[in-house]
Each structure stands twice: as structure tokens, then as C-alpha cells.
Design a protein around this motif. Sequence first.
Motif, PDB file in Angstrom:
ATOM      1  N   VAL A  64      39.570  41.514  41.202  1.00 40.92           N
ATOM      2  CA  VAL A  64      38.924  42.130  40.033  1.00 40.92           C
ATOM      3  C   VAL A  64      39.283  43.609  39.914  1.00 40.92           C
ATOM      4  O   VAL A  64      39.880  44.044  38.924  1.00 40.92           O
ATOM      5  CB  VAL A  64      37.387  41.951  40.104  1.00 40.92           C
ATOM      6  N   LEU A  65      38.946  44.386  40.921  1.00 39.99           N
ATOM      7  CA  LEU A  65      39.158  45.828  40.820  1.00 39.99           C
ATOM      8  C   LEU A  65      40.640  46.183  40.800  1.00 39.99           C
ATOM      9  O   LEU A  65      41.058  47.094  40.068  1.00 39.99           O
ATOM     10  CB  LEU A  65      38.442  46.542  41.965  1.00 39.99           C
ATOM     11  N   ALA A  66      41.453  45.476  41.588  1.00 35.66           N
ATOM     12  CA  ALA A  66      42.892  45.743  41.557  1.00 35.66           C
ATOM     13  C   ALA A  66      43.475  45.442  40.180  1.00 35.66           C
ATOM     14  O   ALA A  66      44.367  46.156  39.700  1.00 35.66           O
ATOM     15  CB  ALA A  66      43.610  44.916  42.622  1.00 35.66           C
ATOM     16  N   THR A  67      42.973  44.394  39.532  1.00 40.49           N
ATOM     17  CA  THR A  67      43.440  44.073  38.177  1.00 40.49           C
ATOM     18  C   THR A  67      43.147  45.221  37.224  1.00 40.49           C
ATOM     19  O   THR A  67      44.015  45.639  36.440  1.00 40.49           O
ATOM     20  CB  THR A  67      42.765  42.779  37.686  1.00 40.49           C
ATOM     21  N   GLN A  68      41.938  45.746  37.289  1.00 43.32           N
ATOM     22  CA  GLN A  68      41.599  46.867  36.402  1.00 43.32           C
ATOM     23  C   GLN A  68      42.419  48.105  36.724  1.00 43.32           C
ATOM     24  O   GLN A  68      42.886  48.804  35.813  1.00 43.32           O
ATOM     25  CB  GLN A  68      40.094  47.174  36.504  1.00 43.32           C
ATOM     26  N   ARG A  69      42.634  48.374  37.997  1.00 42.24           N
ATOM     27  CA  ARG A  69      43.424  49.543  38.383  1.00 42.24           C
ATOM     28  C   ARG A  69      44.847  49.455  37.817  1.00 42.24           C
ATOM     29  O   ARG A  69      45.385  50.433  37.282  1.00 42.24           O
ATOM     30  CB  ARG A  69      43.508  49.656  39.907  1.00 42.24           C
TER      31      ARG A  69
END
Length: 263
Positions: free
Chosen positions: A107-112
Motif C-alpha cells: 500500500v504505502l510503497a504504491t503511493q510513494r
Amino acid sequence: MARRRAVVTGASSGIGAATVRALRFRGWEVVGVARRADRLEALAAETGAEVFAADLTQQADVDALAAHLAATGPLHALAHVAGGARGADRVEDGDPGDWTWMFEVNVLATQRVVRALLPQLRATVDDEGGYGDLLFVTSTAAQAAYPGGSGYNAAKAGESMIVGALRLELNGEPLRITEIAPGLVQTEEFALTRLGDAQAAAAVYADVQDPLTADDVADVIAYALTAPGHVNLDLITMRPVAQSAQHLLHRGPLRVRQADGRG
């Protein structure tokens, strides 16, 4: 048509590495991204792809990747394959550390990555015309819960919601947003990383006739990225024939049943 350039994350193994190979075979310039530099270098030697070692859960690494890409050429597509699962416990027994890791990598890596690379995709389209692509590999685990899958279900559903929101937010721009949701894919690391035991990992695929392979998914990714520019494949759900649904997996040979004479 001018050569197109793609970033492929999760490129050190499995679907990510197969995607690098598939795009290079089709004449794309590719930058393969993953944490393990040794595996990336072997892939570069095999395919001629450019590689960049980065941990996408670390903002400094994502920033370094974005700076490298901006300095070395235009960017036409992002194929975000990186992700993973840990554990197969019930909700009541799950390790919060495993859940934290899954949210970080899915999730967070995708947004980054989107936040860092979207401006470059926009700049390329503005300079060259045509279209740009943001493609994400999620999972059928994003679509249906199953016992022991709760942490991965939640993380992949979160990633899928990012993709859906992004498609709406970018409406009116020449940017295609594609989600590929595979079911059972037999790769060398996914089940082993999740279960931590080679015997348990092998049991996931035991007696399943023709599970999907990394190459199968990479072929679909390559098709989505090379389809005519006005065609957006919003969501592609793909499973082996032996898997009719997340909870329904046939083990053993697939056989055609004989007609029983009923009209």
C-alpha cells in the motif's frame, strides 16, 4: 513508433523479472527496480535492461530512483509489480509485524512510487503527445476474503482502492490506469516468503494442473501496455483454469465429463 521506456518494480524475481523480459522482447527500454542488486545485475546481463536497486518502502530510495529516471530519459510507463504476503494466520492469531510489512510493501510503497513518478509521466506525455501508463499488479486476494488471508486481503484490497481512486482522479488526462489481479501463480518465492517453509510452499501448488506462471502474467502486462492508446484495460482478473474462484481450486487432472444423456 518511438521506443517507449518503462519502470518495472519487483524486478528481481517472479512476475517482475518476467515483465522485464517480456517488455525487452517487444523492444521497450526498461528500468528494472528491486532491492537485491545481485539479482538485478544478472537480469541486466541477460536482457540488456537498465537496473536500479531501491527499497520502495524507503522514501530516500524512491527519491533517488525518481532523480535517476529524470536524469536519464523520458518515462512512458510504470509497471508496479512489487508486493508480497507474509503469514497465513487467522485474524485473531496474526502477527502485527507481518501486517505492518504487508501494508508497507503493498500500500504505502504504491503511493510513494506514484507520487514520485507521476510528474515524469505527465511531462513525457506533454512533450511527446500520446499516452502514458500506470499499471499495478494486485491479486484476486483483493476481491474476495478467505480464511488465513486476512492481512494479505486487506493489503491488496488497499492497493486496489488506490488504483481505482487514481483512475478517477486522473480522468481527462492521457494516462491509462490498469490493474492486473492474478489468482494462483506458481513462482519461486511468493509462497515461500509467505509461509517460510519450503514444504508448505510446495503444497500450495501440489496436484494443480497448469497453475499460472510469471510469464503468463507478464504477457498480459505487455499486452495491456501495448494496446492501442485509446484502450484502457481497467481490471484484468486472471486465474488458471483449475481455479474457478478464490476458494475453489481443483487438484488433480482436468477431465471432460461425458454427457449423461439429460436433455
